[in-house]
Design a protein around this motif. Structure first.
Motif, short mmCIF file in Angstrom:
data_model
loop_
_atom_site.label_atom_id
_atom_site.label_comp_id
_atom_site.label_asym_id
_atom_site.label_seq_id
_atom_site.Cartn_x
_atom_site.Cartn_y
_atom_site.Cartn_z
N SER A 2 9.79 -1.40 -2.27
CA SER A 2 9.82 -1.05 -0.86
C SER A 2 8.58 -0.24 -0.47
CB SER A 2 11.09 -0.27 -0.55
OG SER A 2 11.11 0.92 -1.30
N ALA A 3 8.34 -0.18 0.83
CA ALA A 3 7.19 0.54 1.34
C ALA A 3 7.33 2.04 1.06
CB ALA A 3 7.06 0.31 2.84
N ILE A 4 6.21 2.66 0.75
CA ILE A 4 6.17 4.09 0.47
C ILE A 4 5.49 4.76 1.66
CG2 ILE A 4 5.26 5.87 -1.07
CD1 ILE A 4 5.25 3.69 -3.28
N PRO A 5 6.23 5.57 2.44
CA PRO A 5 5.59 6.23 3.58
C PRO A 5 4.63 7.31 3.12
CG PRO A 5 7.84 7.01 3.35
CD PRO A 5 7.65 5.92 2.33
N ALA A 11 -2.99 9.43 1.98
CA ALA A 11 -3.55 8.20 1.42
C ALA A 11 -5.01 8.41 1.04
CB ALA A 11 -3.42 7.05 2.41
N THR A 68 1.19 2.86 -6.00
CA THR A 68 1.57 3.61 -4.81
C THR A 68 0.77 3.16 -3.60
OG1 THR A 68 2.22 5.54 -6.10
CG2 THR A 68 1.68 5.92 -3.79
N SER A 70 -0.83 0.36 -3.12
CA SER A 70 -0.58 -1.04 -2.73
C SER A 70 0.72 -1.18 -1.95
CB SER A 70 -0.58 -1.96 -3.94
OG SER A 70 0.56 -1.72 -4.74
N ASN A 71 1.65 -0.25 -2.13
CA ASN A 71 2.93 -0.29 -1.41
C ASN A 71 3.00 0.74 -0.29
OD1 ASN A 71 4.37 -2.36 -2.92
ND2 ASN A 71 4.22 -0.93 -4.62
N ALA A 72 1.89 1.42 -0.02
CA ALA A 72 1.90 2.50 0.96
C ALA A 72 1.99 1.97 2.39
CB ALA A 72 0.64 3.34 0.82
N GLN A 73 2.81 2.64 3.17
CA GLN A 73 2.87 2.41 4.61
C GLN A 73 2.25 3.66 5.21
OE1 GLN A 73 6.79 2.08 6.26
NE2 GLN A 73 6.01 1.94 8.35
N VAL A 74 0.97 3.54 5.62
CA VAL A 74 0.23 4.69 6.12
C VAL A 74 0.62 4.98 7.56
CG1 VAL A 74 -2.07 5.64 6.54
CG2 VAL A 74 -1.68 4.18 4.56
N GLY A 109 5.42 12.19 2.83
CA GLY A 109 6.15 11.36 1.88
C GLY A 109 6.34 12.06 0.54
#
Length: 158
Positions: A2-5, A11, A68, A70-74, A109
């Motif tokens: 899942s996305a990591i906020p 970031a 982290t 690659s799955n980050a939701q910035v 996050g």
């Protein structure tokens, strides 16, 4: 996965750490391993063992950071339309109603939380109590020391 906020600033910090590990620390440890190998017998070479252990740590951290990122939701707090509410990425100035102590936290996050720098995880009890509240609101936080009440003084998006 899942996305990591993560905040834009968080970031950027992770990108800088990844760059440093790949361009500075990885080459240094490779050189240290080569130097230790040149000394001969590896079975009793503490410098070689230490360098290999350090290399394992560096490679593990590089892998962790790449996963982290690659799955980050910035999420950029300056671009939020939160209408004065405390949300992910916002900076909240609160006052303890019992002691009068004031503190400023940014809600971030899990991967970038750092209490020493007043960065609290969105999943922490304090952040969960603050989310959705505005300046002037009073929140209750179930802390290990008991229930604490805080008044929100200001919410900023910086």
């Amino acid at each position: 996965m899942s996305a990591i906020p993560i905040t834009a600033r968080g970031a950027e910090r992770l990108q800088q750490e990844l760059h440093r590990l790949k361009t500075v620390e990885r080459p240094q440890v490779i050189d240290a391993i080569a130097e230790a190998r040149a000394q001969g017998d590896l079975s009793e070479n503490a410098e070689y063992d230490a360098a290999r252990e350090r290399q394992g740590f560096i490679e593990g951290r590089i892998s962790e950071l790449e996963g982290t990122l690659s799955n980050a939701q910035v999420i950029d707090p300056t671009e939020l339309e939160a209408d004065g509410k405390a949300v992910f990425g916002s900076t909240v100035d609160i006052e303890d109603l019992e002691t009068g102590e004031r503190v400023v936290y940014q809600i971030v996050g899990d991967v970038e939380a750092d209490i020493r720098n007043n960065l609290i995880s969105v999943s922490s009890p304090v952040a969960r109590a603050l989310i959705g509240k505005r300046a002037g609101d009073v929140v209750e936080v179930n802390a290990p020391s008991g229930v604490r009440e805080y008044e929100i003084i200001e919410v900023k998006y910086i």
